[in-house]
Design an enzyme around this catalytic site. Sequence first.
Site, mmCIF file in Angstrom:
data_model
loop_
_atom_site.group_PDB
_atom_site.id
_atom_site.type_symbol
_atom_site.label_atom_id
_atom_site.label_comp_id
_atom_site.label_asym_id
_atom_site.label_seq_id
_atom_site.Cartn_x
_atom_site.Cartn_y
_atom_site.Cartn_z
ATOM 1 N N PHE A 126 0.843 -1.206 0.000
ATOM 2 C CA PHE A 126 0.000 0.000 0.000
ATOM 3 C C PHE A 126 0.879 1.257 0.000
ATOM 4 O O PHE A 126 1.870 1.317 0.730
ATOM 5 C CB PHE A 126 -0.891 -0.037 1.244
ATOM 6 N N ASP A 191 1.029 -4.745 8.895
ATOM 7 C CA ASP A 191 -0.067 -3.796 8.667
ATOM 8 C C ASP A 191 -1.350 -4.622 8.543
ATOM 9 O O ASP A 191 -1.486 -5.439 7.618
ATOM 10 C CB ASP A 191 0.207 -2.976 7.403
ATOM 11 N N TYR A 216 -11.438 2.347 10.535
ATOM 12 C CA TYR A 216 -12.611 2.725 9.721
ATOM 13 C C TYR A 216 -12.985 1.726 8.639
ATOM 14 O O TYR A 216 -13.968 1.914 7.957
ATOM 15 C CB TYR A 216 -12.395 4.104 9.083
ATOM 16 N N LYS A 217 -12.185 0.670 8.459
ATOM 17 C CA LYS A 217 -12.502 -0.305 7.401
ATOM 18 C C LYS A 217 -13.412 -1.394 7.968
ATOM 19 O O LYS A 217 -14.564 -1.130 8.280
ATOM 20 C CB LYS A 217 -11.205 -0.849 6.807
ATOM 21 N N ARG A 363 -12.644 -4.250 -6.848
ATOM 22 C CA ARG A 363 -12.688 -4.981 -5.574
ATOM 23 C C ARG A 363 -14.123 -5.127 -5.084
ATOM 24 O O ARG A 363 -14.891 -4.161 -5.109
ATOM 25 C CB ARG A 363 -11.945 -4.212 -4.468
HETATM 26 C C1 LIG Z 1 -6.229 1.837 4.257
HETATM 27 C C2 LIG Z 1 -4.809 1.503 4.532
HETATM 28 C C3 LIG Z 1 -4.016 2.384 5.274
HETATM 29 C C4 LIG Z 1 -4.627 3.693 5.712
HETATM 30 O O1 LIG Z 1 -3.826 4.519 6.428
HETATM 31 P P1 LIG Z 1 -4.438 5.811 7.149
HETATM 32 O O2 LIG Z 1 -3.240 6.568 7.547
HETATM 33 O O3 LIG Z 1 -5.245 5.326 8.328
HETATM 34 O O4 LIG Z 1 -5.295 6.530 6.175
HETATM 35 C C5 LIG Z 1 -2.726 2.003 5.568
HETATM 36 N N1 LIG Z 1 -2.226 0.818 5.133
HETATM 37 C C6 LIG Z 1 -2.970 -0.028 4.387
HETATM 38 C C7 LIG Z 1 -2.390 -1.328 3.929
HETATM 39 C C8 LIG Z 1 -4.279 0.296 4.054
HETATM 40 O O5 LIG Z 1 -5.013 -0.521 3.316
#
Ligand SMILES: *Cc1c(COP(=O)(O)O)cnc(C)c1O
Length: 404
Positions: A126, A191, A216-217, A363
């Site tokens: 990511f 992560d 939030y996911k 997705r």
């Molecule tokens: C969504 C996501 C994030 C999001 O990071 P934020 O700083 O909370 O916006 C980080 N790492 C991965 C792998 C994600 O999918």
Amino acid sequence: MSPPRLEQCRERDRQDPLASWRQLFDLPAGPVYLDGNSLGPPPRAARKLVDRVLSEQWAGRLIGGWNEGWLDQPRRLGDSIGRLIGAGPGQVIVADSTSVNLYKLLAAALGAAGDRRAIVTEAGNFPTDVYVAGALAAELRQVPRQGLAAALDPSVAVLLLTHVDYRTGHMHDMAALTRAAHDAGALVLWDLAHSAGAVPVDLDGCGADLAVGCGYKFLNGGPGAPAFLYVASALQASGVLASPIPGWFGHARPFDFAPRYEPAPGVERFQAGTPPIVALAALQAALEVWDRADLAAVRGKSLAMSDLLIEMLDDLGADVVTPREHPARGSQVSLRHPRAGRLARALIERGVIVDHRPPDIVRFGITPLYSGFEDLGRAAQALGDLLRSRDYEAERFGVAVQVP
Ligand SMILES: *Cc1c(COP(=O)(O)O)cnc(C)c1O
């Protein structure tokens, strides 16, 4: 999609012991929501709890709220999340965003690594993970999945991996890769953005060192909900990790207002400033739903749903990139298509909310607490219509709408 197939989906929903959990969420009646891996919907209880914090605590008692449990919220909610990711109490704290937590833990790990200056991560990880690691490490190696273990030489401080790949839904073998990192003398940071509330995770059992993840996911804590971080007890006890943001909330005694910084002994040292109490109330309501959920049942339904969706996408001739083997599959199904962006936008117009990840991925998030088999049947039906009619070629679908 033939009507008998949709009827089969409805029958599976009628047999589903988790079907009634949907009522715990505030979802609009019309659309099929398959994007809860990007933003979970609000639990109905969130409205009441946020309102109580606003009207009874904040308005009613003003600063006295800090004496009514606000201070302990990050630790208490951290322990709730810990139960979802195999972390015993006192190892998880809720704070900041995932990106900021990544920065804090990676900086701390590098600071404790002596001459080891490299970070190894997976190619295609990511973006925020790659950006943050790239800014901190003297050397960032982005390695294809098959080469990860072999890339762990004595210059490596940290193996940084996203457990479930946000594009394909591929899930790593956490135990094996953690062992590989330790055998090479490196720490491992997981992560869990697409794992917490999505798949079984056993951080303690795997002997993992560090982890971060999103509120939030799959956890449904609200847009921009506070994130979390994990530091294994053994690492806490070693005392070697220092936060790069030694703020007062990470101090051993913040309310002594001491002139000199002294880090809290536990995971609290990775707090920086004052926690966001209103946002934490929404996250708390979401975690109270999770507190009651049977994680094995959630995983069972997730796999049954993704098996069905993969089968239906195969029937449509779609190029499914999500692993078929259950141990390597997260809680999403992805397909590859040269017109992925258009396809996703056309699906959304037809009431099937999915998302597009560049360059060519569509997705479908699988969230068993509030979605079911009929949702998948309707999604496959809409996709089948689009693939046959090629309506996604219409001009209006060529324009990307910005969705984070
Ligand atoms: C969504 C996501 C994030 C999001 O990071 P934020 O700083 O909370 O916006 C980080 N790492 C991965 C792998 C994600 O999918």
